[in-house]
Design a protein around this motif. Structure first.
Motif, mmCIF file in Angstrom:
data_model
loop_
_atom_site.group_PDB
_atom_site.id
_atom_site.type_symbol
_atom_site.label_atom_id
_atom_site.label_comp_id
_atom_site.label_asym_id
_atom_site.label_seq_id
_atom_site.Cartn_x
_atom_site.Cartn_y
_atom_site.Cartn_z
ATOM 1 N N THR A 166 36.149 -11.253 0.091
ATOM 2 C CA THR A 166 35.637 -12.659 0.056
ATOM 3 C C THR A 166 34.624 -12.715 0.600
ATOM 4 O O THR A 166 33.923 -11.975 1.707
ATOM 5 C CB THR A 166 36.702 -13.551 0.509
ATOM 6 O OG1 THR A 166 37.023 -13.206 1.700
ATOM 7 C CG2 THR A 166 38.022 -13.476 -0.422
ATOM 8 N N ARG A 168 30.611 -12.617 1.666
ATOM 9 C CA ARG A 168 29.864 -11.269 1.488
ATOM 10 C C ARG A 168 30.885 -10.191 1.527
ATOM 11 O O ARG A 168 31.052 -9.880 2.872
ATOM 12 C CB ARG A 168 28.683 -11.422 2.351
ATOM 13 C CG ARG A 168 27.775 -9.894 2.368
ATOM 14 C CD ARG A 168 26.827 -10.060 3.282
ATOM 15 N NE ARG A 168 26.046 -8.687 3.146
ATOM 16 C CZ ARG A 168 24.886 -8.367 3.876
ATOM 17 N NH1 ARG A 168 24.500 -9.523 4.974
ATOM 18 N NH2 ARG A 168 24.177 -7.357 3.660
ATOM 19 N N PHE A 204 31.666 -21.025 -0.662
ATOM 20 C CA PHE A 204 31.351 -20.476 -1.937
ATOM 21 C C PHE A 204 30.549 -21.624 -2.948
ATOM 22 O O PHE A 204 29.980 -21.044 -3.882
ATOM 23 C CB PHE A 204 33.022 -20.342 -2.823
ATOM 24 C CG PHE A 204 33.739 -19.201 -1.939
ATOM 25 C CD1 PHE A 204 33.609 -17.910 -2.353
ATOM 26 C CD2 PHE A 204 34.601 -19.627 -1.089
ATOM 27 C CE1 PHE A 204 34.222 -16.779 -1.957
ATOM 28 C CE2 PHE A 204 35.380 -18.399 -0.540
ATOM 29 C CZ PHE A 204 35.061 -17.150 -0.882
ATOM 30 N N ALA A 235 29.004 -11.406 -7.417
ATOM 31 C CA ALA A 235 29.814 -12.396 -8.071
ATOM 32 C C ALA A 235 29.891 -12.581 -9.575
ATOM 33 O O ALA A 235 30.313 -13.400 -10.037
ATOM 34 C CB ALA A 235 28.507 -13.765 -7.727
ATOM 35 N N ALA A 237 27.811 -12.672 -11.891
ATOM 36 C CA ALA A 237 27.024 -13.821 -12.596
ATOM 37 C C ALA A 237 25.829 -13.470 -13.449
ATOM 38 O O ALA A 237 25.009 -14.154 -13.572
ATOM 39 C CB ALA A 237 26.359 -14.455 -11.265
ATOM 40 N N GLY A 295 20.644 -13.816 -4.153
ATOM 41 C CA GLY A 295 21.580 -12.675 -3.887
ATOM 42 C C GLY A 295 20.743 -11.402 -3.305
ATOM 43 O O GLY A 295 21.485 -10.496 -3.393
ATOM 44 N N ILE A 320 25.361 -16.019 -0.205
ATOM 45 C CA ILE A 320 26.726 -16.190 0.179
ATOM 46 C C ILE A 320 26.777 -16.069 1.707
ATOM 47 O O ILE A 320 27.769 -16.476 2.386
ATOM 48 C CB ILE A 320 27.692 -15.325 -0.163
ATOM 49 C CG1 ILE A 320 29.089 -15.684 -0.108
ATOM 50 C CG2 ILE A 320 27.604 -13.773 0.134
ATOM 51 C CD1 ILE A 320 29.673 -16.809 -1.056
ATOM 52 N N ASP A 338 28.305 -18.737 -3.234
ATOM 53 C CA ASP A 338 28.485 -17.734 -4.283
ATOM 54 C C ASP A 338 27.286 -17.874 -5.325
ATOM 55 O O ASP A 338 26.898 -18.948 -5.629
ATOM 56 C CB ASP A 338 29.762 -17.781 -4.796
ATOM 57 C CG ASP A 338 30.159 -16.947 -5.825
ATOM 58 O OD1 ASP A 338 30.407 -15.828 -5.767
ATOM 59 O OD2 ASP A 338 29.926 -17.399 -6.999
ATOM 60 N N LYS A 340 27.077 -17.148 -8.188
ATOM 61 C CA LYS A 340 27.725 -17.711 -9.795
ATOM 62 C C LYS A 340 28.133 -19.163 -9.622
ATOM 63 O O LYS A 340 27.655 -19.953 -10.562
ATOM 64 C CB LYS A 340 29.027 -16.974 -10.208
ATOM 65 C CG LYS A 340 29.557 -17.236 -11.610
ATOM 66 C CD LYS A 340 30.868 -16.475 -12.044
ATOM 67 C CE LYS A 340 30.840 -16.842 -13.547
ATOM 68 N NZ LYS A 340 31.750 -15.849 -13.898
ATOM 69 N N GLN A 341 28.548 -19.677 -8.606
ATOM 70 C CA GLN A 341 28.757 -20.991 -8.419
ATOM 71 C C GLN A 341 27.444 -21.876 -8.431
ATOM 72 O O GLN A 341 27.294 -22.664 -8.654
ATOM 73 C CB GLN A 341 29.488 -21.242 -7.100
ATOM 74 C CG GLN A 341 30.906 -20.929 -7.249
ATOM 75 C CD GLN A 341 31.731 -21.480 -8.277
ATOM 76 O OE1 GLN A 341 31.669 -22.700 -8.733
ATOM 77 N NE2 GLN A 341 32.472 -20.710 -9.271
#
Length: 577
Positions: A166, A168, A204, A235, A237, A295, A320, A338, A340-341
């Motif tokens: 979870t 990084r 996140f 992620a 993503a 990222g 992250i 995160d 993706k979020q």
């Protein structure tokens, strides 16, 4: 749960008391572990005995050196998305893992590293095979534990998996003294362990005010650039980042480890950025007025001279890990999240399209006018050409692993990655010997995929003993040795910056790699010309088993373009129209 109960039942039927090592194995089963890399030794024997009793539960891979086991675990983690599991003994067993642990830490790969330790009564006494593994690994792990109470094992394993996977991702080490792993358990412990880590709460989801600020910056930008890093891959993503780039027509540059996060054949893709990146990517990052980093770490091989990095840009950084934001490059719009979020949130904003048509035209012209290049000899082979042939033979669908050096850069430049999780390389640490065992882990994670280890003759000789695993486990890994009889990148730097003083960078004696392969019952092929390599390609990739290819390339070939040490992105050398 049923498998754990079955194991406990079998142990009860044989009248064997449960020991700490059994608790460890049960905890690994509860976490869904199916593959484990290891090398036994005295302090870890209770653990390996417990693994023997549970051999039907795991695919247990015996490496021939601990470094091979941990690099294989890294490859497995990188491709599968699940943590790689490594078990080794105390002292030299643990220290042989250190390079892989550091590699995983800097490249954000989730590992669970389990080391045996001498009995607690011997800790601090310089006992046989005792090393302070906690002190050694504290700087290079996300967290580490030394078990002092056998009843803590289920909790520690649960926490270790949570921490490793979870936020990084990174390596977590569990050091188990021999008296703990061998201690008899005479009480029933609960099967379900609740997580209770109040001090570990990764963020996140992004701050909506910060994503709004970035959305507004995009609408005002005239020269925006999107930089994609490995955080997008972790992620999952890739779909979102492509949608984001297409929605606002954002030109995309990639870090080395971010390759594949955005399709390499997409019209908006400019190529890899950094020391050996493309002219289009590096020029765009130097000239941009908005740089959106999602990222990536802003490491020195990407930025070059910081004084010349994106000097006129508003910098937005989505990561992250809050420690990375602002660490190397001052950040105007920090977003801890995160990937993706953050992208989902950014896509939800309804903002005005940026007016940057002239910028897109300039970038297109730079891509067209200054592409990656190499001069192909008539008969002899060079590394870039070899990579191109492998790309065409695999149609770009293979999982590619590399060591570090010239072959790594050529693979990043000339093998186009259009999908995520196909590129496995050592980035931040630059570890020789990584590529081949990483390919073993990748093949175990994705047995249906074609896996190609593109390695240098130097790096391959550091972990070649892992050839044993290929036939033992029936792994059809294809090994392409880009053999220039030298430490290629070292030789290039000595040529360019040390007046051609080739100090200890030329191999005067090498093994016969084909005979070496045959000694391990593996097909070996030697190619010294373009004709020989082209003729061998169908044999390499149609053959169902493992293949090793000794591809003899010209020693004097260099990697271009290049940004020399201390220079900026606007000072590339080796650029040709």
């Amino acid at each position: 749960m049923e498998r754990t109960q079955k194991q406990a039942k079998e142990a009860a039927e044989t009248n064997e008391p449960k020991i700490g090592a059994d608790l460890l194995v049960e905890a690994l089963i509860n976490e869904g572990v199916d593959t484990l890399f290891g090398y036994p030794g005295g302090a870890a024997l209770p653990i390996f005995d417990a693994l023997y009793k549970a051999q039907d539960e795991f695919d247990q891979i015996l490496a021939r050196h601990e470094q091979g086991s941990i690099h294989a675990a890294e490859g497995y983690a990188r491709v599968s998305g699940k943590p790689g599991i490594v078990v080794a003994t105390s002292g030299p067993g643990a220290t042989n893992l250190v390079t892989g642990i550091a590699d995983a830490m800097i490249d954000s790969l989730p590992l669970i590293v389990i080391t045996g330790q001498v009995a607690q009564s011997l800790i601090g006494s310089d006992g046989f095979q005792e090393v302070d593994v906690m002190g050694v690994t504290t700087p290079i792990t996300k967290h580490n534990y030394q078990v002092r109470d056998v009843q803590d094992i289920p909790r520690i394993v649960k926490e270790a998996f949570h921490i490793a996977t979870t936020g990084r991702p990174g390596p977590v080490l569990i050091d188990i003294p021999r008296d703990i792993s061998g201690e008899i358990i005479d009480i029933d412990l609960p099967n379900n362990v609740e997580l209770d880590l109040p001090g570990y709460q990764p963020t996140f989801k992004p701050n909506p005010l910060q994503t709004k600020k970035l959305a507004e910056a995009i609408s005002k930008a005239r020269k925006p650039v999107l930089l994609t890093g490995a955080g997008i891959l972790f992620a999952k993503a890739s779909k979102e980042v492509q949608e984001f780039a297409e929605k606002y027509s954002l030109p995309v540059a990639s870090t080395l480890l971010g390759l594949g996060a955005f399709p390499g054949d997409h019209p908006l893709f400019m190529g890899m950025a950094g020391m050996h990146g493309t002219y289009a990517s590096n020029t765009a990052m130097y000239e941009c007025d908005l740089l959106i980093n999602i990222g990536a770490r802003f490491d020195d091989r990407l930025t070059g001279n910081l004084a010349s990095f994106a000097p006129n840009a508003t910098v937005a950084h989505v990561d992250i890990d809050p420690a990375e934001i602002g660490k190397n490059v001052p950040t105007d719009i920090p977003i801890v999240s995160d990937a993706k979020q953050a992208l989902i949130r950014l896509l939800s904003h309804d903002i005005q399209q940026p007016e940057h048509d002239k910028w897109l035209v300039r970038i297109h012209e730079n891509k067209e006018n200054y592409p990656l290049w190499f001069n192909k000899p008539q008969e002899d082979m060079i590394g870039q050409w070899v990579i191109k042939q492998v790309y065409e033979a695999t149609k770009g669908n293979a999982i590619v692993t590399t060591d570090v050096g010239q072959h790594q850069m050529w693979a990043a430049q000339f093998y186009t990655f259009t999908e995520p999780d196909k590129w496995v390389s050592s980035g931040g640490l630059g570890t020789m010997g990584f590529g081949f065992p990483a390919a073993i882990g990748a093949q175990l994670a994705k047995p249906e995929e074609t896996v190609v280890a593109i390695v240098g003759d130097g790096g391959f000789q550091m972990t070649l003993q892992e050839l044993s695993i290929l036939q033992e486990k029936g792994l059809p890994v294809k090994i392409i040795i880009v053999n220039n009889q030298a430490l290629g990148m070292v030789r290039q730097w000595q040529e360019s910056f040390y007046s051609e003083r080739y100090s200890q960078s030329i191999f005067n004696i090498q093994p016969d790699f084909v005979k070496l392969a045959e000694a391990y019952d593996i097909k070996g092929i030697k190619a010294t010309t373009q004709e020989e390599f082209t003729k061998a390609l169908p044999e390499i990739f149609d053959y169902e088993g493992p293949v090793l290819v000794d591809a003899r390339v010209l020693r004097q070939e260099n990697v271009f373009p290049m940004i020399a040490p201390g220079k900026g992105l606007n000072e590339m050398i080796g650029v040709k129209p």
